[in-house]
Design a protein around this motif. Structure first.
Motif, PDB file in Angstrom:
ATOM      1  N   PRO A   1      53.502  34.169  34.705  1.00  0.00           N
ATOM      2  CA  PRO A   1      52.577  33.047  34.495  1.00  0.00           C
ATOM      3  C   PRO A   1      53.261  31.693  34.328  1.00  0.00           C
ATOM      4  O   PRO A   1      52.657  30.660  34.639  1.00  0.00           O
ATOM      5  N   ASP A   2      54.500  31.687  33.840  1.00  0.00           N
ATOM      6  CA  ASP A   2      55.193  30.417  33.625  1.00  0.00           C
ATOM      7  C   ASP A   2      55.896  29.897  34.879  1.00  0.00           C
ATOM      8  O   ASP A   2      56.454  28.789  34.861  1.00  0.00           O
ATOM      9  N   ARG A   3      55.879  30.676  35.956  1.00  0.00           N
ATOM     10  CA  ARG A   3      56.543  30.241  37.180  1.00  0.00           C
ATOM     11  C   ARG A   3      55.784  29.053  37.781  1.00  0.00           C
ATOM     12  O   ARG A   3      54.566  29.084  37.917  1.00  0.00           O
ATOM     13  N   ASP A   4      56.529  28.012  38.153  1.00  0.00           N
ATOM     14  CA  ASP A   4      55.921  26.830  38.772  1.00  0.00           C
ATOM     15  C   ASP A   4      55.801  27.094  40.272  1.00  0.00           C
ATOM     16  O   ASP A   4      56.811  27.208  40.980  1.00  0.00           O
ATOM     17  N   VAL A   5      54.566  27.196  40.755  1.00  0.00           N
ATOM     18  CA  VAL A   5      54.302  27.553  42.145  1.00  0.00           C
ATOM     19  C   VAL A   5      53.578  26.406  42.835  1.00  0.00           C
ATOM     20  O   VAL A   5      52.585  25.876  42.321  1.00  0.00           O
ATOM     21  N   VAL A   6      54.088  26.029  43.990  1.00  0.00           N
ATOM     22  CA  VAL A   6      53.453  25.022  44.843  1.00  0.00           C
ATOM     23  C   VAL A   6      53.079  25.678  46.162  1.00  0.00           C
ATOM     24  O   VAL A   6      53.859  26.467  46.719  1.00  0.00           O
TER      25      VAL A   6
ATOM     26  N   ALA B   1      46.875  15.402  49.869  1.00  0.00           N
ATOM     27  CA  ALA B   1      48.169  15.749  50.463  1.00  0.00           C
ATOM     28  C   ALA B   1      49.300  15.399  49.498  1.00  0.00           C
ATOM     29  O   ALA B   1      49.137  14.565  48.591  1.00  0.00           O
ATOM     30  N   LEU B   2      50.445  16.020  49.693  1.00  0.00           N
ATOM     31  CA  LEU B   2      51.620  15.698  48.894  1.00  0.00           C
ATOM     32  C   LEU B   2      52.146  14.319  49.287  1.00  0.00           C
ATOM     33  O   LEU B   2      52.329  14.028  50.472  1.00  0.00           O
ATOM     34  N   ALA B   3      52.402  13.499  48.306  1.00  0.00           N
ATOM     35  CA  ALA B   3      53.012  12.191  48.518  1.00  0.00           C
ATOM     36  C   ALA B   3      54.232  12.086  47.611  1.00  0.00           C
ATOM     37  O   ALA B   3      54.123  12.203  46.389  1.00  0.00           O
ATOM     38  N   GLY B   4      55.405  11.905  48.189  1.00  0.00           N
ATOM     39  CA  GLY B   4      56.629  11.845  47.401  1.00  0.00           C
ATOM     40  C   GLY B   4      57.292  13.203  47.302  1.00  0.00           C
ATOM     41  O   GLY B   4      56.951  14.139  48.020  1.00  0.00           O
ATOM     42  N   GLN B   5      58.226  13.322  46.388  1.00  0.00           N
ATOM     43  CA  GLN B   5      58.990  14.552  46.232  1.00  0.00           C
ATOM     44  C   GLN B   5      58.555  15.285  44.972  1.00  0.00           C
ATOM     45  O   GLN B   5      58.246  14.670  43.950  1.00  0.00           O
ATOM     46  N   THR B   6      58.540  16.623  45.062  1.00  0.00           N
ATOM     47  CA  THR B   6      58.290  17.450  43.894  1.00  0.00           C
ATOM     48  C   THR B   6      59.220  18.646  43.935  1.00  0.00           C
ATOM     49  O   THR B   6      59.777  18.984  44.987  1.00  0.00           O
ATOM     50  N   THR B   7      59.406  19.269  42.801  1.00  0.00           N
ATOM     51  CA  THR B   7      60.240  20.462  42.705  1.00  0.00           C
ATOM     52  C   THR B   7      59.407  21.601  42.121  1.00  0.00           C
ATOM     53  O   THR B   7      58.385  21.374  41.463  1.00  0.00           O
ATOM     54  N   CYS B   8      59.863  22.822  42.350  1.00  0.00           N
ATOM     55  CA  CYS B   8      59.145  23.985  41.826  1.00  0.00           C
ATOM     56  C   CYS B   8      60.056  25.199  41.869  1.00  0.00           C
ATOM     57  O   CYS B   8      61.138  25.176  42.475  1.00  0.00           O
TER      58      CYS B   8
END
Length: 472
Positions: free
Chosen positions: A64-69, A34-41
């Motif tokens: 391809p360079d796009r950051d996807v969560v 699971a996600l723990a903490g904060q992330t950006t994308c």
């Protein structure tokens, strides 16, 4: 149901396991943390069913360079994407008839885009080596009553007049029983190229692996709790953290949308299915089914059925259960009275298989909207896109929905975004108790129409004029 038939149905269920067959597999992948903490994308995808998986995969293939969560509330594919019948249809409109009724002018374009979408799914399965038992065998709509035979002939004639009959073959009684033998079959319409059969859970798990291979960051057991603007982007809070993204795509479908104004457009309808034990060579010979098509009958309260890679028969449909208030609950995933009814119907269709037993029984919620096919839109000034309302035909159409969401988030005018189907919305469902009463009256009316040679009463005719529907 007669006592003898009920006894036969009950015996066939004596060893049934109340779990979805597709998810009860040794190759099921383990859950990701699971996600723990904060992330950006750059792009956050909410939902790990087909809608979310296709959107994430297509986003990486486009850039391809796009950051996807991607965040998923449970595990990838656990809900409708792992519980359905495994019919992957080209139709984006829940069948030709529904498309003709709602978008006659753009139906040729919708059919062409749907065929292209199914071709792309087949190509993706091959390119990413998705071991999901993909078979492009087509589907036969079978008539079990004389009026259904007339309706299939009329649909075939209309499709021919519009230049949409390529691959459609009208079958008489002998021809359809040569394909799959049931004494209840009077004829059928075979769509030879427009539907593929596959293992739905293996498709979801394969898409998960393909997304990971392309660099998508996936967090499971991470439900999105709310959606709020954060600076120039959007933030989604989760139980143990938060994701801040430039853009958000919502693939939550039957579950309450994080865009609250979207919620009245869908209701959950619970559908149920049985899976038999593997058929013996003698049982297979008794039913034929050498070409392995999917099948569905032409009633309002219809059954869908197909044969698996290991020669089991999946038999589902008929009952469509709407829970008061539109609640989605695991308590509704099983309904023994429906399983008993389905088993009785199965042996009426295939009396030559008496003695066959069912190994699995399960149910799940379908995201239903009043026009039976997906709708799309944006929120928060174009920073959020959504697709929902696939109404049981989302195995294939969700890929198209992923493309639409990405087009909308990019602010692009494409052939997809110019479609009336994409630009318009279905009618929302009314609040309770009106929704409960209306759906109940509609279900009763549909059953009556089946009993009366397809004749629709005044209620159904009024619903048709309003563009409201309820599909079993």
């Amino acid at each position: 149901m007669a006592p003898v038939a009920m006894s036969l149905a009950a015996r066939s269920l004596s060893e049934v396991r109340p779990v979805p067959f597709w998810l009860d597999a040794p190759g099921k992948p383990g859950a990701l943390p699971a996600l723990a903490g904060q992330t950006t994308c750059d792009l956050l995808v909410v939902g790990g069913g087909y809608s979310g998986l296709w959107t994430a995969l297509l986003a990486k293939e486009r850039e391809p360079d796009r950051d996807v969560v991607l965040v998923e509330g449970r595990e990838v594919g656990w809900a409708a994407s792992g519980r359905n019948g495994g019919f992957c249809a080209a139709s984006l409109t829940h069948g030709l008839g529904n498309g003709l009724a709602r978008w006659p002018g753009e139906l040729p374009a919708l059919e062409r885009l749907g065929a292209r979408n199914l071709d792309a799914i087949e190509e993706t399965v091959a390119r990413h080596s998705l071991a999901c038992d993909f078979e492009r065998t087509g589907e036969i709509d079978v008539a079990t009553e004389p009026h259904q035979l007339e309706e299939l002939a009329e649909l075939h004639e209309t499709a021919g007049r519009l230049g949409l009959a390529d691959g459609l073959e009208l079958l008489d009684r002998d021809a359809v029983r040569a394909e799959v033998d049931s004494p209840t079959f009077l004829g059928g319409l075979w769509d030879r190229r427009g539907v593929a059969m596959l293992d739905p859970a293996k498709l979801a798990w394969g898409l998960k692996r393909a997304c990971l291979d392309l660099g998508v960051r996936i967090f499971e057991n991470t439900p999105g709790l709310d959606l709020v603007p954060v600076g120039a982007g959007m933030g989604v809070r989760t139980p143990y953290g938060r994701v801040v993204a430039r853009r958000v795509a919502l693939g939550t479908n039957v579950f309450p949308s994080l865009v609250k104004r979207v919620r009245p457009y869908t209701v959950p309808v619970y559908d149920y299915a049985l899976m038999t034990e593997p058929l013996s060579p003698e049982q297979l010979a008794a039913v034929g089914w050498r070409n392995r098509q999917g099948l569905g009958d032409g009633a309002n309260q219809f059954h869908y059925f197909r044969i698996t890679a290991d020669h089991r028969i999946l038999w589902g449909g008929y009952d469509a259960v709407y829970p008061f208030g539109g609640r989605v609950s695991e308590e509704l995933d099983h309904r023994p009275e429906t399983y008993l009814k389905l088993a009785g119907h199965f042996f009426r269709c295939f009396p030559q298989l008496e003695g066959l037993r069912f190994s699995h029984a399960w149910g799940g919620a379908i995201d239903t909207c009043s026009r039976f096919s997906a709708f799309f839109g944006t929120a928060h000034r174009g920073k959020v896109a959504y697709a929902a309302g696939f109404t049981g035909l989302g195995v294939g159409a969700t890929r198209f929905g992923g493309d639409v969401m990405l087009d909308l988030l990019a602010g692009e005018r494409t052939e997809r975004t110019e479609l009336e189907m994409v630009r318009s919305k279905p009618l929302p469902f009314p609040p309770e108790p009106i929704a409960w009463a209306g759906i109940g009256i509609t279900k009763w009316s549909l059953a009556r129409a089946d009993e009366r040679g397809g004749r629709r009463n005044l209620w159904l005719k009024a619903m048709d004029r309003l563009g409201l529907g309820f599909d079993s």
